[in-house]
Design a protein around this motif. Structure first.
Motif, PDB file in Angstrom:
ATOM      1  N   LYS A 175       0.828  -1.213   0.000  1.00  0.00           N
ATOM      2  CA  LYS A 175       0.000   0.000   0.000  1.00  0.00           C
ATOM      3  C   LYS A 175       0.864   1.265   0.000  1.00  0.00           C
ATOM      4  CE  LYS A 175      -3.895   2.032   2.468  1.00  0.00           C
ATOM      5  NZ  LYS A 175      -4.813   1.884   3.588  1.00  0.00           N
ATOM      6  N   GLU A 176       1.850   1.306   0.856  1.00  0.00           N
ATOM      7  CA  GLU A 176       2.737   2.469   0.977  1.00  0.00           C
ATOM      8  C   GLU A 176       3.574   2.666  -0.292  1.00  0.00           C
ATOM      9  OE1 GLU A 176       5.987   2.130   3.938  1.00  0.00           O
ATOM     10  OE2 GLU A 176       5.036   3.864   4.864  1.00  0.00           O
ATOM     11  N   LEU A 177       4.187   1.591  -0.782  1.00  0.00           N
ATOM     12  CA  LEU A 177       5.012   1.680  -1.988  1.00  0.00           C
ATOM     13  C   LEU A 177       4.177   2.025  -3.213  1.00  0.00           C
ATOM     14  CD1 LEU A 177       7.411  -1.348  -1.518  1.00  0.00           C
ATOM     15  CD2 LEU A 177       8.034   1.057  -1.553  1.00  0.00           C
ATOM     16  N   ASP A 178       3.008   1.427  -3.314  1.00  0.00           N
ATOM     17  CA  ASP A 178       2.141   1.697  -4.464  1.00  0.00           C
ATOM     18  C   ASP A 178       1.660   3.141  -4.474  1.00  0.00           C
ATOM     19  OD1 ASP A 178       2.554  -0.945  -5.070  1.00  0.00           O
ATOM     20  OD2 ASP A 178       0.509  -1.598  -4.619  1.00  0.00           O
ATOM     21  N   ARG A 179       1.358   3.683  -3.320  1.00  0.00           N
ATOM     22  CA  ARG A 179       0.936   5.087  -3.235  1.00  0.00           C
ATOM     23  C   ARG A 179       2.079   6.007  -3.691  1.00  0.00           C
ATOM     24  NH1 ARG A 179       0.202   5.936   2.066  1.00  0.00           N
ATOM     25  NH2 ARG A 179      -1.584   4.544   2.008  1.00  0.00           N
ATOM     26  N   TRP A 180       3.305   5.718  -3.252  1.00  0.00           N
ATOM     27  CA  TRP A 180       4.464   6.507  -3.677  1.00  0.00           C
ATOM     28  C   TRP A 180       4.616   6.430  -5.200  1.00  0.00           C
ATOM     29  CZ3 TRP A 180       8.728   5.539  -6.587  1.00  0.00           C
ATOM     30  CH2 TRP A 180       9.695   6.548  -6.618  1.00  0.00           C
ATOM     31  N   PHE A 181       4.508   5.222  -5.756  1.00  0.00           N
ATOM     32  CA  PHE A 181       4.689   5.019  -7.187  1.00  0.00           C
ATOM     33  C   PHE A 181       3.616   5.739  -8.006  1.00  0.00           C
ATOM     34  CE2 PHE A 181       3.886   2.410 -11.035  1.00  0.00           C
ATOM     35  CZ  PHE A 181       5.065   2.696 -11.703  1.00  0.00           C
ATOM     36  N   ILE A 182       2.383   5.636  -7.599  1.00  0.00           N
ATOM     37  CA  ILE A 182       1.303   6.322  -8.319  1.00  0.00           C
ATOM     38  C   ILE A 182       1.540   7.826  -8.306  1.00  0.00           C
ATOM     39  CG2 ILE A 182      -1.163   6.881  -8.259  1.00  0.00           C
ATOM     40  CD1 ILE A 182      -1.599   3.916  -7.374  1.00  0.00           C
ATOM     41  N   ASP A 183       1.944   8.366  -7.159  1.00  0.00           N
ATOM     42  CA  ASP A 183       2.269   9.802  -7.085  1.00  0.00           C
ATOM     43  C   ASP A 183       3.422  10.136  -8.031  1.00  0.00           C
ATOM     44  OD1 ASP A 183       0.284  10.180  -5.206  1.00  0.00           O
ATOM     45  OD2 ASP A 183       1.661  10.231  -3.492  1.00  0.00           O
ATOM     46  N   TRP A 184       4.428   9.267  -8.088  1.00  0.00           N
ATOM     47  CA  TRP A 184       5.568   9.492  -8.975  1.00  0.00           C
ATOM     48  C   TRP A 184       5.120   9.482 -10.440  1.00  0.00           C
ATOM     49  CZ3 TRP A 184       7.737   6.600 -12.841  1.00  0.00           C
ATOM     50  CH2 TRP A 184       8.973   7.042 -13.333  1.00  0.00           C
ATOM     51  N   VAL A 185       4.273   8.527 -10.808  1.00  0.00           N
ATOM     52  CA  VAL A 185       3.792   8.432 -12.187  1.00  0.00           C
ATOM     53  C   VAL A 185       2.999   9.680 -12.567  1.00  0.00           C
ATOM     54  CG1 VAL A 185       2.157   7.230 -13.720  1.00  0.00           C
ATOM     55  CG2 VAL A 185       3.774   5.910 -12.325  1.00  0.00           C
ATOM     56  N   LYS A 186       2.150  10.139 -11.655  1.00  0.00           N
ATOM     57  CA  LYS A 186       1.266  11.274 -11.952  1.00  0.00           C
ATOM     58  C   LYS A 186       1.968  12.616 -11.854  1.00  0.00           C
ATOM     59  CE  LYS A 186      -3.059   9.042 -10.756  1.00  0.00           C
ATOM     60  NZ  LYS A 186      -4.223   9.066  -9.867  1.00  0.00           N
ATOM     61  N   GLU A 187       3.135  12.639 -11.220  1.00  0.00           N
ATOM     62  CA  GLU A 187       3.884  13.887 -11.050  1.00  0.00           C
ATOM     63  C   GLU A 187       4.225  14.477 -12.414  1.00  0.00           C
ATOM     64  OE1 GLU A 187       8.274  13.967  -9.873  1.00  0.00           O
ATOM     65  OE2 GLU A 187       7.197  14.265  -7.997  1.00  0.00           O
ATOM     66  N   ASP A 188       3.909  15.762 -12.585  1.00  0.00           N
ATOM     67  CA  ASP A 188       4.231  16.447 -13.841  1.00  0.00           C
ATOM     68  C   ASP A 188       5.686  16.855 -13.778  1.00  0.00           C
ATOM     69  OD1 ASP A 188       3.320  19.545 -15.480  1.00  0.00           O
ATOM     70  OD2 ASP A 188       3.972  17.648 -16.337  1.00  0.00           O
ATOM     71  N   ASP A 189       6.538  16.081 -14.441  1.00  0.00           N
ATOM     72  CA  ASP A 189       7.980  16.275 -14.342  1.00  0.00           C
ATOM     73  C   ASP A 189       8.542  16.615 -15.701  1.00  0.00           C
ATOM     74  OD1 ASP A 189      10.659  16.192 -13.853  1.00  0.00           O
ATOM     75  OD2 ASP A 189      10.682  14.175 -13.045  1.00  0.00           O
ATOM     76  N   ASP A 190       9.004  17.835 -15.887  1.00  0.00           N
ATOM     77  CA  ASP A 190       9.568  18.263 -17.155  1.00  0.00           C
ATOM     78  C   ASP A 190      10.865  17.544 -17.491  1.00  0.00           C
ATOM     79  OD1 ASP A 190       7.520  20.047 -17.568  1.00  0.00           O
ATOM     80  OD2 ASP A 190       8.562  21.697 -16.568  1.00  0.00           O
ATOM     81  N   GLU A 191      11.457  16.871 -16.498  1.00  0.00           N
ATOM     82  CA  GLU A 191      12.710  16.158 -16.747  1.00  0.00           C
ATOM     83  C   GLU A 191      12.484  14.719 -17.135  1.00  0.00           C
ATOM     84  OE1 GLU A 191      15.584  16.634 -13.650  1.00  0.00           O
ATOM     85  OE2 GLU A 191      14.952  18.660 -13.244  1.00  0.00           O
ATOM     86  N   ALA A 192      11.216  14.301 -17.313  1.00  0.00           N
ATOM     87  CA  ALA A 192      10.952  12.909 -17.685  1.00  0.00           C
ATOM     88  C   ALA A 192      11.661  12.604 -18.989  1.00  0.00           C
ATOM     89  CB  ALA A 192       9.452  12.676 -17.836  1.00  0.00           C
TER      90      ALA A 192
END
Length: 171
Positions: free
Chosen positions: A153-170
């Motif tokens: 649950k904790e790791l998946d929440r972090w990952f989903i936030d990372w995926v959804k993060e609008d990152d211009d450096e992607a």
């Protein structure tokens, strides 16, 4: 979604990399996104190959530089050499996925999650760049986000936030 998000999951053998990536592939698909996985086979044993009597393996065994078979909705690619990391990324992302998860290639640039089995793992891995998260028994670098537990649950929440993060450096 914008630019492709790329994340390396690194750690030593039996640290949980494949299990975590498999779960995160499922999460990406549940978000309605596309995902590719590139794995570095860091062992010195040969890769498992298709049965020797297949046409593809006959071509490969007769030293075709590349042997590709397509059918039934899937493609299999065999190469008689190992391209460098950049070319491997090109191959893995032919279909322009939203997310690329990379198992290994710890020396290459890119956001990383480091899975730790013990303190010795961190000693061996602490020089890695671009570490976004460490996961393991103890937090050894207070400047890096850390989860002691491998709770999904904790790791998946972090990952989903990372995926959804609008990152211009992607990448």
């Amino acid at each position: 979604m914008g630019a492709m998000k790329t994340l390396h999951i690194v750690g030593f053998k039996n640290s949980g990399k494949t299990t975590l990536i498999s779960r995160w592939v499922r999460l990406v698909k549940e978000l309605g996104l596309t995902v590719a996985v590139l794995k570095h086979h860091g062992h010195y044993s040969p890769l498992e190959m298709p049965q020797a009597d297949t046409d593809t393996m006959q071509f490969f065994n007769h030293h075709a530089d590349v042997s590709v078979v397509a059918g039934a909705g899937a493609v299999q690619l065999l190469m008689n050499h190992q391209p460098d990391f950049s070319r491997m990324k090109d191959i893995a992302t032919l279909d322009h996925p939203d997310v690329l998860l990379i198992e290994g290639y710890k020396e290459e640039c890119g956001d990383k999650v480091v899975l730790l089995r013990n303190e010795e793992d961190w000693v061996a891995l602490q020089s890695i760049s671009d570490v976004q998260l460490t996961v393991g028994h103890i937090a050894l670098d207070k400047s890096i986000q850390h989860f002691q537990s491998r709770t999904a649950k904790e790791l998946d929440r972090w990952f989903i936030d990372w995926v959804k993060e609008d990152d211009d450096e992607a990448i």
